[in-house]
Motif scaffolding. Structure first.
Motif: not given
Length: 732
Positions: A636, A638-640, A675-676
């Motif tokens: 989580s 990684l997204k934020q 991907s990120f």
């Protein structure tokens, strides 16, 4: 010498101080135990409660100054400085402090070197004086825990001062009417030696509900309730025989009687004299009902926690002192709610207050009539169990308390579960003095919380030794900072595709004067949790930036420096401004610096860390996520969070050749990173096989013993041919 400033509210402050009736020849004996405890607790030769007058200072209590001649003028007083500040004023070494280095108390026979003092406030917030501890030797080890304990003792002193003010107010209420007539209506009755009213004034008649004409000839005892009349008659007869009221003790709880039969608490002052050969009495009367109600309410407020209705900290300490003085065996349970902060943050303070009230109700229901349950502060409670002498029984009750608190609590439609941790200490086995016994129970509570949620722990002597060891360790850490004992080592970071040096991670080491070179495992946990973390973190940042700039100017043009951050750096000061300043000072471009954060830092300071990292990323600084894959919230995050690189934890790298599961984890992390659009570096690369696997999996960089161990800057520069180091270390 810098004289202490005068407060803007000085006039009001001095007026408040006057209400306590203290002076140099009228100290307050109830404060003696406080200063004695302070001296013992901090191992200081002198402790005192100093009251600050208009131009002088006087002791309300002191220990260690017997027979000493001390300059008591306000201009030289350290405490006069302390009352102008919030919290604890600490002067580690007065000879090094610009305010005090030439102060007569420092340069003269008093030889004052160390001072720590905390203001004592009136209920209206006026600083009356200060509780202080003093030594002729400097101390640089007065910790945050020491400050908290000194504040605790100051609260005890302030409460005893307030009791003094209340008692003085009560005494004044019993003095003759002439002393307070300016503020209260006077009811006066004149009667003769036979107890018959000769005359009274309008106020006296109105007080008892009569017309003024009804007084003459009435027995004065008729103004009292029936059960008090024999006492009053005996008092009058004794005074008539002795022809004086000198030496008579007025009853404290007389009750007046009105014409309609209602009763009220009566204040009585009695005088007598001879006039024309006849003995005449003069009685001043006052309805004390409202005053007594106010005093009782004040006592209640001073001893009760308003939210829960339990006893408060002061009342608990006083009861503990009384119990141990008799002496009686007793057990103390110190209780702290686990996860209560999360409840407050997610459901709001109204629900949090409801939980505290319900926990208080359960604790009170669990204990007996002779026990005392108190709310010490925040989400911390305490239970005093007189008569409990065995650790087994005390521990059994602690487990019962934990079980009762663990039951679900329903507040405003929310079902909430909180756990309680409990520390247990028993007197006289573990201590015979109140503050020490509570302190031991606190140490046991600290141990219980370290074990996990909902645990209890019985005090053992080793806990005190551990606390002393922590304190000594903190002393050594302070010395290490002051004496420049910390140094940086550098471990290379290598591009896996061609073996090119891309940068290094700066790693702190401690060059201990007795124990030699210490790895981070020996001191980093204590440093991270103590008050020096932000200071040392700032030094590491500045030192690493300086070294990176030097190497970039000497051949390593694209060199990148990795710096680990402490959580405290996000809470103290402005980290973004500090980083920007370091880059500018050393002429280092932002892309040459990579700041590393762990998942614990992110989770402990969620919003604060996120905002700071976003600003740093906008500045152009790289952000690396250290030890990736070992925490439960990594995906989580990684997204934020504005990350630029993830560091694959060494535990997966070292097992990837033997364990397909570890290899799968590494491949999955690399796939997620791509991907990120994040760069990757693997830690703990120790052999060629690991190197080859990581390169095939698509990992970009590696760090580990295969490429080089952490070394001094000089050795690093020699190995990679980038010139001599700028310096070996600096003062933190």
């Amino acid at each position: 010498m810098k004289c202490p400033p005068i407060l803007a509210t000085e006039k009001e402050r001095l007026k408040a101080l006057f209400e306590y009736g203290l002076s140099s020849d009228r100290p307050l004996p109830s404060l003696d135990p406080v200063v004695q405890i302070a001296a013992r607790m901090f191992s200081m030769p002198v402790a005192a409660v100093n009251m600050i007058g208009s131009d002088h200072v006087f002791f309300a209590a002191s220990t260690g100054l017997e027979g000493a001649k001390v300059d008591m003028s306000r201009d030289v007083s350290f405490c006069a400085h302390a009352i102008t500040q919030d919290g604890v004023m600490v002067v580690p070494d007065a000879t090094q402090d610009e305010r005090f280095h030439d102060n007569p108390l420092v340069t003269g026979t008093a030889n004052l070197r160390f001072y720590a003092g905390v203001p004592l406030l009136s209920p209206d917030g006026h600083a009356l004086g200060a509780l202080c501890v003093i030594d002729g030797q400097p101390h640089h080890d007065f910790s945050q825990e020491d400050r908290a304990r000194l504040r605790e003792l100051a609260r005890m002193a302030a409460d005893r001062l307030e009791l003094r003010r209340v008692e003085l107010s009560t005494e004044q209420a019993r003095r003759p009417f002439e002393e307070f007539a300016r503020h209260s209506p006077t009811a006066v009755v004149w009667f003769d030696g036979q107890g018959r009213i000769v005359a009274w004034n309008d106020a006296a008649a109105a007080l008892h509900g009569y017309e003024i004409s009804e007084g003459a000839g009435m027995p004065v005892t008729k103004l009292l309730r029936e059960q008090d009349r024999p006492i009053a008659a005996e008092l009058i007869a004794h005074a008539a025989t002795a022809r004086t009221v000198d030496g008579l003790v007025m009853p404290e709880r007389l009750h007046g009687l009105r014409k309609d039969g209602t009763e009220f608490l009566l204040g009585l002052s009695l005088f007598c004299w001879y006039e024309r050969g006849c003995l005449t009495f003069n009685a001043h009367l006052q309805d004390l009902t409202a005053r007594r109600r106010e005093e009782e309410e004040l006592h209640r407020l001073a001893n009760t926690d308003l939210l829960t209705g339990l006893a408060n900290r002061v009342s608990f300490y006083r009861r503990m002192e009384e119990t141990l003085t008799r002496p009686l065996p007793a057990a103390v349970l110190m209780i702290d709610l686990d996860g209560f902060k999360d409840v407050n943050d997610t459901l709001g303070h109204a629900v949090g207050d409801g939980i505290l009230r319900e926990v208080a109700r359960r604790l009170a229901k669990t204990t007996g009539p002779d026990d005392m349950v108190a709310r010490i502060g925040g989400d911390e409670f305490a239970i005093l169990l007189p008569g409990i002498s065995t650790p087994e029984r005390a521990s059994e009750l602690a487990r019962l308390v934990i079980s009762r608190v663990a039951d679900p609590i329903v507040i405003d439609g929310h079902e909430v579960r909180v756990a309680a941790s409990c520390g247990v200490a028993v007197a006289p086995m573990h201590a015979q003095e109140a503050v020490e016994l509570i302190g031991n129970a606190d140490l046991a509570l600290f141990k219980a919380k370290s074990i996990g949620r909902g645990q209890s722990f019985l005090f053992v002597t080793a806990l005190r030794m551990e606390a002393m060891a922590r304190r000594l360790h903190n002393i050594e850490l302070h010395r290490a900072v002051n004496d420049g004992e910390f140094v940086l080592f550098y471990q290379p970071q290598i591009r896996l595709s061609d073996g090119t040096l891309t940068g290094a991670e700066a790693l702190i080491r401690w060059r201990h004067p007795q124990r030699g070179l210490l790895s981070p495992a020996a001191f980093l946990p204590a440093l991270e949790g103590g008050p020096l973390a932000a200071v040392v973190g700032s030094w590491v940042l500045d030192e690493a930036c300086a070294q990176a700039a030097f190497w970039r100017r000497n051949g390593a043009v694209d060199f990148r420096m990795g710096v680990n951050l402490f959580g405290a750096q996000f809470r103290v000061g402005d980290l973004v401004a500090e980083v920007a300043s370091a880059l500018e000072q050393h002429g280092l471009p932002p892309q040459a610096l990579e700041l590393e954060v762990t998942e614990n830092i992110v989770l402990d300071n969620d919003d604060l860390v996120l905002e700071s990292l976003q600003r740093l990323r906008a500045l152009g600084v790289s952000i690396a996520f250290d030890d990736f894959g070992t925490g439960y919230a990594s995906l989580s995050l990684l997204k934020q969070y504005p990350l630029s690189r993830i560091k694959i934890d060494r535990s997966f790298v070292q097992g990837m050749n033997e364990s397909e599961r570890d290899a799968s984890v590494v491949r999955a992390i690399l796939d997620m990173a791509r991907s990120f659009e994040l760069e990757t570096i693997a830690e703990g690369v120790e052999n060629a096989s690991q190197h080859d696997h990581l390169r095939r999996f698509g990992c970009e960089e590696g760090q580990g013993y295969l490429f080089g161990r952490p070394v001094f800057a000089q050795e690093f520069a020699e190995v990679f041919g980038i010139g001599s180091p700028m310096r070996m270390g600096a003062r933190a």
